[in-house]
Design a protein around this motif. Structure first.
Motif, PDB file in Angstrom:
ATOM      1  N   LEU A 115      17.829  37.284 -27.008  1.00 17.19           N
ATOM      2  CA  LEU A 115      17.523  36.650 -25.725  1.00 17.19           C
ATOM      3  C   LEU A 115      16.071  36.156 -25.653  1.00 17.19           C
ATOM      4  CD1 LEU A 115      18.642  35.912 -22.976  1.00 17.19           C
ATOM      5  CD2 LEU A 115      18.091  38.224 -22.193  1.00 17.19           C
ATOM      6  N   GLU A 116      15.121  36.991 -26.108  1.00 21.52           N
ATOM      7  CA  GLU A 116      13.706  36.581 -26.031  1.00 21.52           C
ATOM      8  C   GLU A 116      13.440  35.339 -26.881  1.00 21.52           C
ATOM      9  OE1 GLU A 116      10.891  36.683 -24.338  1.00 21.52           O
ATOM     10  OE2 GLU A 116      12.346  37.684 -23.061  1.00 21.52           O
ATOM     11  N   GLY A 117      14.041  35.318 -28.086  1.00 17.41           N
ATOM     12  CA  GLY A 117      13.867  34.165 -28.969  1.00 17.41           C
ATOM     13  C   GLY A 117      14.463  32.912 -28.356  1.00 17.41           C
ATOM     14  N   LEU A 118      15.618  33.065 -27.733  1.00 17.20           N
ATOM     15  CA  LEU A 118      16.265  31.917 -27.090  1.00 17.20           C
ATOM     16  C   LEU A 118      15.424  31.423 -25.912  1.00 17.20           C
ATOM     17  CD1 LEU A 118      19.924  33.170 -27.429  1.00 17.20           C
ATOM     18  CD2 LEU A 118      19.078  30.965 -28.258  1.00 17.20           C
ATOM     19  N   ARG A 119      14.817  32.361 -25.193  1.00 20.90           N
ATOM     20  CA  ARG A 119      13.931  31.950 -24.081  1.00 20.90           C
ATOM     21  C   ARG A 119      12.715  31.192 -24.620  1.00 20.90           C
ATOM     22  NH1 ARG A 119      14.917  37.394 -20.754  1.00 20.90           N
ATOM     23  NH2 ARG A 119      16.457  36.559 -19.308  1.00 20.90           N
ATOM     24  N   SER A 120      12.222  31.636 -25.760  1.00 25.40           N
ATOM     25  CA  SER A 120      11.074  30.973 -26.365  1.00 25.40           C
ATOM     26  C   SER A 120      11.466  29.559 -26.839  1.00 25.40           C
ATOM     27  CB  SER A 120      10.580  31.866 -27.495  1.00 25.40           C
ATOM     28  OG  SER A 120       9.710  31.199 -28.290  1.00 25.40           O
ATOM     29  N   TYR A 141      25.998  24.178 -32.630  1.00 20.46           N
ATOM     30  CA  TYR A 141      25.711  24.566 -31.248  1.00 20.46           C
ATOM     31  C   TYR A 141      24.697  23.588 -30.680  1.00 20.46           C
ATOM     32  CZ  TYR A 141      28.331  28.876 -31.229  1.00 20.46           C
ATOM     33  OH  TYR A 141      29.359  29.773 -31.237  1.00 20.46           O
ATOM     34  N   VAL A 142      25.035  23.009 -29.542  1.00 25.56           N
ATOM     35  CA  VAL A 142      24.105  22.111 -28.847  1.00 25.56           C
ATOM     36  C   VAL A 142      23.700  22.828 -27.565  1.00 25.56           C
ATOM     37  CG1 VAL A 142      23.778  19.826 -27.817  1.00 25.56           C
ATOM     38  CG2 VAL A 142      25.271  20.085 -29.816  1.00 25.56           C
ATOM     39  N   LEU A 143      22.437  23.236 -27.497  1.00 27.56           N
ATOM     40  CA  LEU A 143      21.916  23.974 -26.343  1.00 27.56           C
ATOM     41  C   LEU A 143      20.970  23.051 -25.591  1.00 27.56           C
ATOM     42  CD1 LEU A 143      20.941  27.284 -28.234  1.00 27.56           C
ATOM     43  CD2 LEU A 143      23.202  26.593 -27.363  1.00 27.56           C
ATOM     44  N   THR A 144      21.248  22.804 -24.325  1.00 30.10           N
ATOM     45  CA  THR A 144      20.450  21.832 -23.567  1.00 30.10           C
ATOM     46  C   THR A 144      19.609  22.526 -22.501  1.00 30.10           C
ATOM     47  OG1 THR A 144      22.177  20.177 -23.929  1.00 30.10           O
ATOM     48  CG2 THR A 144      20.591  19.709 -22.180  1.00 30.10           C
ATOM     49  N   ARG A 145      18.333  22.198 -22.483  1.00 26.33           N
ATOM     50  CA  ARG A 145      17.444  22.744 -21.448  1.00 26.33           C
ATOM     51  C   ARG A 145      17.694  22.012 -20.141  1.00 26.33           C
ATOM     52  NH1 ARG A 145      10.906  23.882 -20.999  1.00 26.33           N
ATOM     53  NH2 ARG A 145      10.986  24.020 -18.762  1.00 26.33           N
ATOM     54  N   ALA A 165      26.846  33.197 -25.087  1.00 24.35           N
ATOM     55  CA  ALA A 165      26.563  33.866 -23.806  1.00 24.35           C
ATOM     56  C   ALA A 165      25.067  34.140 -23.658  1.00 24.35           C
ATOM     57  CB  ALA A 165      27.356  35.174 -23.726  1.00 24.35           C
ATOM     58  N   ARG A 166      24.421  34.565 -24.751  1.00 27.80           N
ATOM     59  CA  ARG A 166      22.963  34.826 -24.687  1.00 27.80           C
ATOM     60  C   ARG A 166      22.202  33.534 -24.417  1.00 27.80           C
ATOM     61  NH1 ARG A 166      23.862  37.971 -29.116  1.00 27.80           N
ATOM     62  NH2 ARG A 166      22.920  36.499 -30.578  1.00 27.80           N
ATOM     63  N   ALA A 167      22.647  32.445 -25.058  1.00 30.20           N
ATOM     64  CA  ALA A 167      21.971  31.152 -24.856  1.00 30.20           C
ATOM     65  C   ALA A 167      22.100  30.715 -23.394  1.00 30.20           C
ATOM     66  CB  ALA A 167      22.552  30.099 -25.796  1.00 30.20           C
ATOM     67  N   ALA A 168      23.285  30.943 -22.808  1.00 33.93           N
ATOM     68  CA  ALA A 168      23.488  30.596 -21.388  1.00 33.93           C
ATOM     69  C   ALA A 168      22.573  31.457 -20.521  1.00 33.93           C
ATOM     70  CB  ALA A 168      24.950  30.793 -21.008  1.00 33.93           C
ATOM     71  N   GLU A 169      22.451  32.737 -20.865  1.00 35.36           N
ATOM     72  CA  GLU A 169      21.574  33.637 -20.098  1.00 35.36           C
ATOM     73  C   GLU A 169      20.106  33.202 -20.198  1.00 35.36           C
ATOM     74  OE1 GLU A 169      22.153  37.775 -21.090  1.00 35.36           O
ATOM     75  OE2 GLU A 169      20.533  38.387 -19.746  1.00 35.36           O
ATOM     76  N   ALA A 170      19.742  32.598 -21.338  1.00 32.58           N
ATOM     77  CA  ALA A 170      18.366  32.113 -21.508  1.00 32.58           C
ATOM     78  C   ALA A 170      18.124  30.813 -20.749  1.00 32.58           C
ATOM     79  CB  ALA A 170      18.079  31.917 -22.998  1.00 32.58           C
ATOM     80  N   GLY A 171      19.170  30.254 -20.150  1.00 36.25           N
ATOM     81  CA  GLY A 171      18.995  29.061 -19.317  1.00 36.25           C
ATOM     82  C   GLY A 171      19.545  27.790 -19.911  1.00 36.25           C
ATOM     83  N   PHE A 172      20.167  27.865 -21.076  1.00 36.70           N
ATOM     84  CA  PHE A 172      20.696  26.664 -21.725  1.00 36.70           C
ATOM     85  C   PHE A 172      22.088  26.296 -21.210  1.00 36.70           C
ATOM     86  CE2 PHE A 172      17.867  27.990 -25.323  1.00 36.70           C
ATOM     87  CZ  PHE A 172      17.205  26.790 -25.510  1.00 36.70           C
TER      88      PHE A 172
END
Ligand SMILES: C[S@@+](CC[C@H](N)C(=O)[O-])C[C@H]1O[C@@H](n2cnc3c(N)ncnc32)[C@H](O)[C@@H]1O
Length: 212
Positions: A153-158, A208-212, A182-189
């Motif tokens: 989670l911390e890395g994903l937030r970073s 995986y496409v993670l969008t800010r 799920a962790r990526a979604a929790e980080a805000g993506f």
């Protein structure tokens, strides 16, 4: 003809090996195949997909280099962008420059800046439009145990903080991971998992496409 071992290198807890066969190369990490030049369609697709999603003149961070297929696809598809490639093994950079580059990226590529660095060290607030990750075989550490912190989670937030608004992380994976999504979604993506079909469904790769 079987693979011939060309060189070995140690980088922290990672044991890396370069093999060659018929002018094609393969890298193993800790005894497991990490990248095979006979099969690079989904690594090319990662670079091409990143270029499709990039804004004009994008600032892109790519980790890692490997055999350079993703970097080459990105450099070709995104000539106007600035692409920093972070590779944590100096040996891998040397293998690419001396043995691999001539066949994978023979043309000059002024937009590509290959740096000897852990990709996590190049993260900084709002610095990139795109962060493209292919450092393991998916969001689980394979090369170095350190990488697990990036998928936590911390890395994903970073990663999230390091993107401009609307920016994206693209991560190559050999498997789907609901826990990672799920962790990526929790980080805000916003999270999307795109399937790269390769013949049979069990051979599929994923982006995986993670969008800010
Ligand atoms: C799967 S290979 C990359 C394959 C690459 N997409 C290609 O087209 O050949 C993973 C690469 O990432 C590097 N790597 C692993 N962890 C890293 C990290 N934390 N930072 C930068 N590079 C890393 C490895 O040394 C290896 O060269």
């Amino acid at each position: 003809m079987s693979w011939t071992l060309i060189d070995t290198a140690t980088e922290g807890d990672a044991e890396l090996e370069l093999y060659g066969k018929d002018g094609i190369f393969m890298i193993r990490a800790n005894g497991l195949e990490l990248m095979n030049g006979f099969c690079h369609d989904s690594e090319d697709a990662l670079g091409e997909r990143a270029a499709e999603l990039a804004p004009p003149q994008p600032r892109i961070l790519l980790g890692g280099l490997g055999l350079g297929y993703t970097a080459a696809a990105l450099a070709r598809a995104c000539p106007g962008g600035s692409i920093v490639v972070a590779e944590f093994s100096k040996a891998v950079i040397g293998w690419f420059e001396r043995q691999v580059r001539a066949s994978v990226l023979p043309e000059s590529s002024a937009n590509l800046d290959i740096r000897h660095a852990d990709v996590a060290r190049l993260l900084a607030p709002e610095s990139y439009d795109l962060i493209v990750l292919d450092i393991d075989n998916g969001p689980e550490a394979l090369v170095t145990a350190r990488n697990d912190s990036l998928y936590a989670l911390e890395g994903l937030r970073s990663l999230h903080r390091s993107l401009c608004a609307g920016g994206k992380v693209l991560l190559w994976s050999g498997f789907e991971s609901a826990a990672f999504g799920a962790r990526a979604a929790e980080a805000g993506f916003g999270v999307r998992c795109e399937t790269f079909l390769r013949g049979r469904v069990e051979l599929s790769h994923y982006i995986y496409v993670l969008t800010r």
